[in-house]
Design an enzyme around this catalytic site. Structure first.
Site, mmCIF file in Angstrom:
data_model
loop_
_atom_site.group_PDB
_atom_site.id
_atom_site.type_symbol
_atom_site.label_atom_id
_atom_site.label_comp_id
_atom_site.label_asym_id
_atom_site.label_seq_id
_atom_site.Cartn_x
_atom_site.Cartn_y
_atom_site.Cartn_z
ATOM 1 C CG ASP A 1 7.464 -19.922 6.443
ATOM 2 O OD1 ASP A 1 7.787 -18.627 6.811
ATOM 3 O OD2 ASP A 1 7.446 -20.735 5.663
ATOM 4 C CG ASN B 1 3.958 -11.475 3.200
ATOM 5 O OD1 ASN B 1 5.011 -11.682 3.094
ATOM 6 N ND2 ASN B 1 3.623 -12.337 4.128
HETATM 7 C C1 FPP Z 1 8.766 -15.886 6.457
HETATM 8 O O1 FPP Z 1 8.476 -15.852 7.333
HETATM 9 C C2 FPP Z 1 9.368 -13.902 5.316
HETATM 10 C C3 FPP Z 1 8.316 -13.450 5.258
HETATM 11 C C4 FPP Z 1 7.273 -12.969 4.997
HETATM 12 C C5 FPP Z 1 9.357 -12.598 4.682
HETATM 13 C C6 FPP Z 1 10.957 -12.397 4.048
HETATM 14 C C7 FPP Z 1 12.023 -11.380 4.060
HETATM 15 C C8 FPP Z 1 13.316 -11.499 3.898
HETATM 16 C C9 FPP Z 1 14.007 -12.411 4.187
HETATM 17 C C10 FPP Z 1 14.287 -10.200 4.317
HETATM 18 C C11 FPP Z 1 13.597 -9.119 3.384
HETATM 19 C C12 FPP Z 1 14.325 -9.860 1.818
HETATM 20 C C13 FPP Z 1 14.930 -8.793 0.962
HETATM 21 C C14 FPP Z 1 15.749 -9.608 -0.412
HETATM 22 C C15 FPP Z 1 15.566 -8.046 1.863
HETATM 23 P P1 FPP Z 1 7.744 -15.614 8.606
HETATM 24 O O2 FPP Z 1 7.586 -13.942 8.970
HETATM 25 O O3 FPP Z 1 6.446 -15.819 8.091
HETATM 26 O O4 FPP Z 1 8.202 -16.588 9.451
HETATM 27 P P2 FPP Z 1 7.333 -17.435 11.026
HETATM 28 O O5 FPP Z 1 6.367 -18.113 9.252
HETATM 29 O O6 FPP Z 1 8.105 -18.126 11.254
HETATM 30 O O7 FPP Z 1 5.805 -16.198 11.481
#
Ligand code: FPP
Length: 251
Positions: free
Chosen positions: A23, A71
């Site tokens: 996250d 998501n």
């Molecule tokens: C949460 O951060 C992260 C996600 C919803 C996606 C996680 C994805 C990756 C690390 C990249 C893709 C993964 C692979 C294995 C290729 P957020 O966007 O919710 O962060 P925030 O809470 O700060 O908005």
């Protein structure tokens, strides 16, 4: 000795299975005046670092929460960017996974993901199917409640065809219907970015897991941070419902 080695944990039992809620990509980007997609791009770069850190400790199972069923509600541009990143990650990792003999699995509903991503996943899953020592699982289009519904639906079908008998239903029988199948439960669940939530992730499988929450945003959760989480895990006493005294007196 490198700093990563200095941080490599050295005490109690190592976890067999670590699961990570990655996250904070969006906030990482926003604090730098960048677009959220840039945060995800750096998030993918960090996935590669953590794959190496997992190898450093010979971790048998690593599960990464990469895309939840919730998501899809994000802006279309962000969902598209995540799918593109996923596609290029899979393309770039394929040969490396084969060379390092890592089995790729997906936990989640494959249908619903873009066709090119499904094809890429199926191809790499098939190419790594026979590897048994290390498993990388990507939780994609995943949610625990959806998983439970799918498990019950498939179990009910098996009852209808006579393959299953509800009278002999126990946890190990039901477990086989979860996306995680025969995989061992996670010993340690890590969540980055300072949020203290489990967000519909491996709810049943984490019944006895230890949780570790890091203040770092995912792109900053480097090898040293990973090793520090493992170290913290090794200093915990897992009791599985027993008392400390019972554990100390057991052989
Ligand atoms: C949460 O951060 C992260 C996600 C919803 C996606 C996680 C994805 C990756 C690390 C990249 C893709 C993964 C692979 C294995 C290729 P957020 O966007 O919710 O962060 P925030 O809470 O700060 O908005």
């Amino acid at each position: 000795m490198s700093s990563a080695n200095e941080a490599t944990p050295s005490r109690g039992t190592l976890p067999t299975h670590v699961a990570i809620i990655m996250d904070g990509n969006g906030r990482w980007a926003q604090t730098r005046g960048l677009r959220r997609e840039e945060g995800h791009r750096h998030g993918v770069e960090n996935v590669k670092r953590i794959l190496e850190a997992a190898r450093d400790i010979d971790l048998r199972y690593l599960t990464l929460y990469a895309f939840s069923v919730e998501n899809w509600k994000r802006p279309r541009t962000e969902v598209d960017a995540l799918m593109r990143l996923l596609d290029s990650f899979l393309k770039a990792q394929r040969d490396d996974l084969i060379e390092k003999q890592v089995r790729l699995r997906v936990v989640g509903r494959l249908d619903g993901l873009p066709g090119r991503v499904v094809k890429r996943i199926e191809e790499t899953v098939a190419a790594t199917r026979d590897f048994s020592r290390w498993t990388l699982s990507l939780a994609l289009n995943y949610g625990s409640r959806t998983e439970i519904l799918d498990a019950i639906r498939n179990y009910a079908k098996a009852v209808q065809t006579g393959e299953e008998d509800p009278a002999s239903l126990d946890w190990s029988a039901l477990q086989r219907y979860l996306y995680t199948g025969e995989m061992p439960d996670p010993d340690l669940v890590i969540r980055t970015s300072g949020e203290h939530r489990v967000s519909n992730f491996l709810l049943l499988q984490s019944a006895y897991a230890e949780y570790f929450f890091s203040e770092k945003y995912w792109p900053d959760f480097d090898k040293d941070a990973f090793h520090a989480a493992i170290d913290a895990y090794r200093n915990r006493q897992r009791r599985f419902g027993l008392t400390s005294a019972q554990l100390q007196s057991s052989p």
